[in-house]
Design an enzyme around this catalytic site. Structure first.
Site, PDB file in Angstrom:
ATOM      1  N   HIS A  49      -7.835  -5.437  -0.421  1.00 59.62           N
ATOM      2  CA  HIS A  49      -6.635  -4.695  -0.027  1.00 59.62           C
ATOM      3  C   HIS A  49      -6.193  -5.055   1.391  1.00 59.62           C
ATOM      4  CE1 HIS A  49      -3.726  -1.463  -0.477  1.00 59.62           C
ATOM      5  NE2 HIS A  49      -4.019  -1.071   0.748  1.00 59.62           N
ATOM      6  N   SER A  55       0.834  -1.200   0.000  1.00 53.83           N
ATOM      7  CA  SER A  55       0.000   0.000   0.000  1.00 53.83           C
ATOM      8  C   SER A  55       0.877   1.261   0.000  1.00 53.83           C
ATOM      9  CB  SER A  55      -0.935  -0.053   1.212  1.00 53.83           C
ATOM     10  OG  SER A  55      -2.034   0.790   1.047  1.00 53.83           O
ATOM     11  N   ASP A  74      -8.675  -5.653  -5.513  1.00 57.95           N
ATOM     12  CA  ASP A  74      -8.255  -4.599  -4.594  1.00 57.95           C
ATOM     13  C   ASP A  74      -9.064  -3.340  -4.888  1.00 57.95           C
ATOM     14  OD1 ASP A  74      -6.858  -2.509  -3.287  1.00 57.95           O
ATOM     15  OD2 ASP A  74      -4.970  -3.599  -3.415  1.00 57.95           O
TER      16      ASP A  74
END
Lengths: 347, 347
Positions: A322, A139, A293
């Protein structure tokens, strides 16, 4: 200072002092501190170091819990693993732990490149490294990984950006802006000048709900996958998992991090030409995407991977979307270990 | 009453008076009015009527502009088309146009089934219909379409729910809840007791941004598809397209509609057994999905379609995602026309 960011909850961690630290935008952080935790032993040849920066709203602790261990790809028996906390995450210098007048709403905005420059000083000055065997991150940590590989191409031997982008897309910018607004629109936020972080709890709770609405897959909700983790209802899960994660955190810290996320762009030093920036990467790179995601769509991740010279795209399915990064999906954990082990085996 | 909901902007429309109208939940709407617009001429045999309920934050006007016309599938030269406004949409009885004490925050919550029962009275009492050739609707209009086909199976000959679900999924519930909170969290909302709707503009603007973040595809933003519609920048588009759409609307109206959306469930009369409810449908049904719909994922739509007896799944790609419904993607408009024409041609 909030107890949440203490050694008790997020330690043990150590601190590297960088003194006054100039930022890309001309501002300066006074007395910058980087918090980090290490695992394993640096080899005499200094050829077994791995760097793993933290992600949004996370610290080195969750990285340790979810990714480090004997028998894992990131095995402290083989590697010297440095988990470093992003500036603004509450352990490193952050709005909430910086003394006035540079605290809270006055803590300067910064770029991913500033973090990476500070981390470079950590690994070179503190540990005397001349190369990293692997830089990886998920991320916002993927943003840092890309920035490392672009900014110090000869220093990064292998790179694994996971579920993240080198340059935030317009859609992702908009999504992150709505997260920021969920917090800043709370009257208790008061432009960042709240007296107690806890008084902003309504904004933090709203932020948490918007975050999991995009961060988990629709299938996760349909299949009530939260039951596997022992929650009694969806609402119970949202409160105990999502709200509970954000409530003890400092709102200015989160807004600073989210702003950094929103503005991430490795091409800033290449006149905005992304292909040119990514072409600088010399690391063997595994670009790792999570199948569904909701933050970083597969096609956006694939589009960047196509611009990285010596790279491969690896796709991991997870009903957690995610948030599989958090390590609660054992299937994801096995898959990521296999991919990282394969990358580390590349000569 | 706001000018926005006037005949000038949304007319011409007519009004059907239903008197006091009991709701499923035991509440009652005093002096219920349904606003509707018709196109074409009802045949002497009354066998050419089509019903098309409105969607979230839309009125009969956008349906007219985007779907009705000579040469279109919904051709007023062939069909008698009734565009009906959902209760709460600002043209039919709504929080903002109901006299005290039942106005604003006191306007009762209602269910999709209540709308459909009121619409049934409109088409039977006002027009003397015994059958509808087609019921169709997009998004919240799809909810109404499903409810029609389940509630009055012999009345609905063909059905076309577009980009919507018969029962809101848990993920969609959460998403819609964040939309509601974007408005209600504005201090100016004051629990629904604001004096002027415009004072809630911050909440409405936040709501608009969250709405387009999910309603348009990431590719739409990446490709700057807003340029095709003449906007100068993404921010220009968000303000002129999204904020401008919601700003003139009444916050209580939007919250009422969104709550109805969140709680939609055709299985309520079947003890929550969705398969049993959908098995009641006798209409020839084309379930129409938009490929990358951020509100209603294809797999959720397909899962319901599989439960509808005499149905087919039709998938339309559009970079506009869910908001393709607005009619700005000519490719979508052509595709939907072809599908509706095919459905109308089924004997």
């Amino acid at each position: 200072m909030s107890d949440y960011y203490s050694q008790e909850f997020h330690g043990p961690y150590e601190t590297f002092e960088l003194g006054d630290f100039p930022l890309e935008n001309g501002a300066r952080i006074r007395g910058l501190k980087l918090a980090y935790a290490t695992f394993g032993t640096l080899s005499p040849e200094k050829d077994n170091a791995i760097l793993f920066p933290s992600w949004y709203s996370g610290t080195s602790k969750i990285l340790e819990q979810a990714y480090i261990g004997a028998g894992r790809a990131l095995d402290p028996g083989k590697y010297f693993i440095i988990l470093v906390n992003q500036i603004g995450n509450g352990l490193s210098s952050s709005p909430h732990n910086t003394p006035p007048p540079f605290n809270a709403a006055r803590f300067p905005a910064l770029a991913v490149a500033d973090d990476v420059r500070a981390q470079y000083r950590l690994v070179t000055e503190k540990f005397g490294l001349e190369q990293l065997q692997l830089v990886l991150g998920g991320s916002m940590g993927a943003q840092q990984t890309y920035q490392w590989a672009v900014q110090y191409p000869n220093f990064v031997r292998r790179a694994a950006p996971i579920a993240g982008l080198a340059r935030t897309t317009p859609h992702n910018r908009l999504l992150v802006s709505t997260f920021i607004e969920a917090i800043t629109s709370d009257p208790a936020f008061d432009g960042g000048w709240y007296e107690r972080a806890q008084s902003v709890h309504r904004g933090l709770r709203r932020h948490a709900r918007a975050f999991v609405a995009a961060g988990l897959t629709p299938a996760f909700f349909n299949q009530e996958a939260w039951r596997d983790s022992g929650f009694s209802s969806l609402e119970d899960f949202i409160i105990a998992f999502a709200e509970n994660h954000f409530l003890p955190q400092d709102p200015n810290n989160l807004v600073l991090l989210a702003s950094k996320w929103r503005d991430a762009d490795v091409s800033r030093a290449s006149q905005g030409v992304l292909a040119e920036a990514l072409a600088r990467i010399k690391a063997k790179t595994f670009v790792i995407a999570i199948q569904d995601d909701g933050f970083f769509p597969l096609e956006d991740i694939a589009a960047e991977q196509a611009l990285v010279p010596n790279s491969e795209l690896k796709i991991i399915p997870s009903i957690w979307g995610h948030l599989a990064l958090f390590g609660l999906d054992q299937g994801f954990n096995k898959a990521i270990d296999a991919i990282l082990a394969e990358l580390l085996a590349v000569a």
